[in-house]
Enzyme design. Structure first.
Site, PDB file in Angstrom:
ATOM      1  N   GLU A   9       0.954  -1.456   0.134  1.00 20.80           N
ATOM      2  CA  GLU A   9       0.058   0.027   0.079  1.00 20.80           C
ATOM      3  C   GLU A   9       0.985   1.206  -0.119  1.00 20.80           C
ATOM      4  OE1 GLU A   9      -3.751  -1.972   2.387  1.00 20.80           O
ATOM      5  OE2 GLU A   9      -2.725  -0.552   3.362  1.00 20.80           O
ATOM      6  N   HIS A  15     -10.205   0.796   0.339  1.00 21.61           N
ATOM      7  CA  HIS A  15     -10.609  -0.021   1.458  1.00 21.61           C
ATOM      8  C   HIS A  15     -11.911  -0.491   1.600  1.00 21.61           C
ATOM      9  CE1 HIS A  15      -6.621   1.015   2.758  1.00 21.61           C
ATOM     10  NE2 HIS A  15      -6.541   0.175   3.424  1.00 21.61           N
TER      11      HIS A  15
END
Length: 287
Positions: free
Chosen positions: A145, A178
């Protein structure tokens, strides 16, 4: 060359589109495998490890393709992505310290409950590295990420935005990414309303963390700074304020005070501890 000149002329538009493309492809890479297993099943985790590793290899080239001539003149690929030796020790230790200060309250709870002792046990670390869920949450997720959403995206955003603005825009995509957990929660049997509430909360705090992480990246100019902070935050998790009531009254007061002291000290230390001069950073933050 004509296409490259066209991209340079509309650098801001293409930078945003490239960031959106990287976000979509990162999430999509997690779902290219058809499987009935849950996200925590070893087979699913291993397949996703492979997917995000491929994404990490490809993402820098996608990002660099949309860099303008001015960006390319400022530094090479590795400098823009925060991979450099100068200031790396500071970038590893100082942001970690400042982040730990923010978690003074939760760390106090761990100390008083005796949980901190477990970190001195070698078997704890052996068992952790054998647990794929732990490796995913503490290593692979932060690594991939931060690489994609910070090292690859932030240089794109800095082509058309001020650093102080870029650190707020990019994390919105990080938070939106997310939301894919919502579908997995529904698939596991949770109601749509509950899954939406959980995902909305995740969006809120992941976006907030994304701002912090992007800030560390542009201030220090190092990939290591947000990576270490991300690993630490994933380990600590979101503070469980409900656990405070389980401690005796005196300890409860100490914990609450340390929550407040930790936040106050974090606010005081954040700017001086991330001074670009400490990290020899002249690339991402010139002020």
């Amino acid at each position: 060359m004509v296409l490259k000149e066209f991209i340079d002329d509309y650098a801001c538009v293409f930078s945003i589109l490239a960031c959106i493309f990287l976000t979509v492809t990162y999430v999509a890479s997690l779902y290219i495998w058809k499987s009935t297993y849950s996200r925590d099943h070893p087979t699913t985790i291993k397949r996703r490890f492979f997917s995000v590793t491929c994404m990490m290899i490809v993402a820098p080239f996608i990002s660099q393709y949309f860099w303008t001539e001015e960006t390319l003149r400022k530094g090479d690929l590795w400098e823009h992505m925060g991979l450099k030796y100068s200031g790396i020790i500071q970038a590893t230790l100082l942001p970690l310290f400042v982040t730990a200060v923010l978690f003074l309250g939760p760390l106090t709870m761990q100390f008083l409950s005796g949980t901190l002792k477990i970190y001195a046990e070698p078997m704890y670390w052996v068992a952790s590295w054998q647990d794929l869920v732990w490796v995913r949450n503490h290593v692979m997720a932060p690594l991939s990420e931060e690489w994609v959403f910070r090292s690859c995206m932030v240089p794109l955003l800095l082509q058309c935005l001020e650093p102080s603005t870029a650190v707020f825009i990019g994390p919105m995509l990080f938070g939106i990414a997310h939301f894919h957990h919502m579908f997995e929660q529904i698939k596991s049997g949770q109601g749509v309303k509950t899954a939406l509430l959980i995902s909305s909360f995740q969006f809120m705090y992941t976006s907030m963390f994304g701002v912090y992480s992007a800030y560390l990246f542009v201030r220090t100019g190092h990939f290591m700074a947000p990576l270490i902070a991300h690993m630490f935050c994933n380990h600590m998790g979101f503070p469980n304020f409900g656990e405070i009531s389980q401690f005796p009254p005196t300890q409860r007061l100490i914990i609450i005070c340390n929550f407040l002291i930790g936040f106050a000290l974090w606010c005081i230390l954040l700017v001086p501890a991330t001074n670009p001069d400490i990290y020899y950073n002249r690339l991402h933050w010139d002020t």
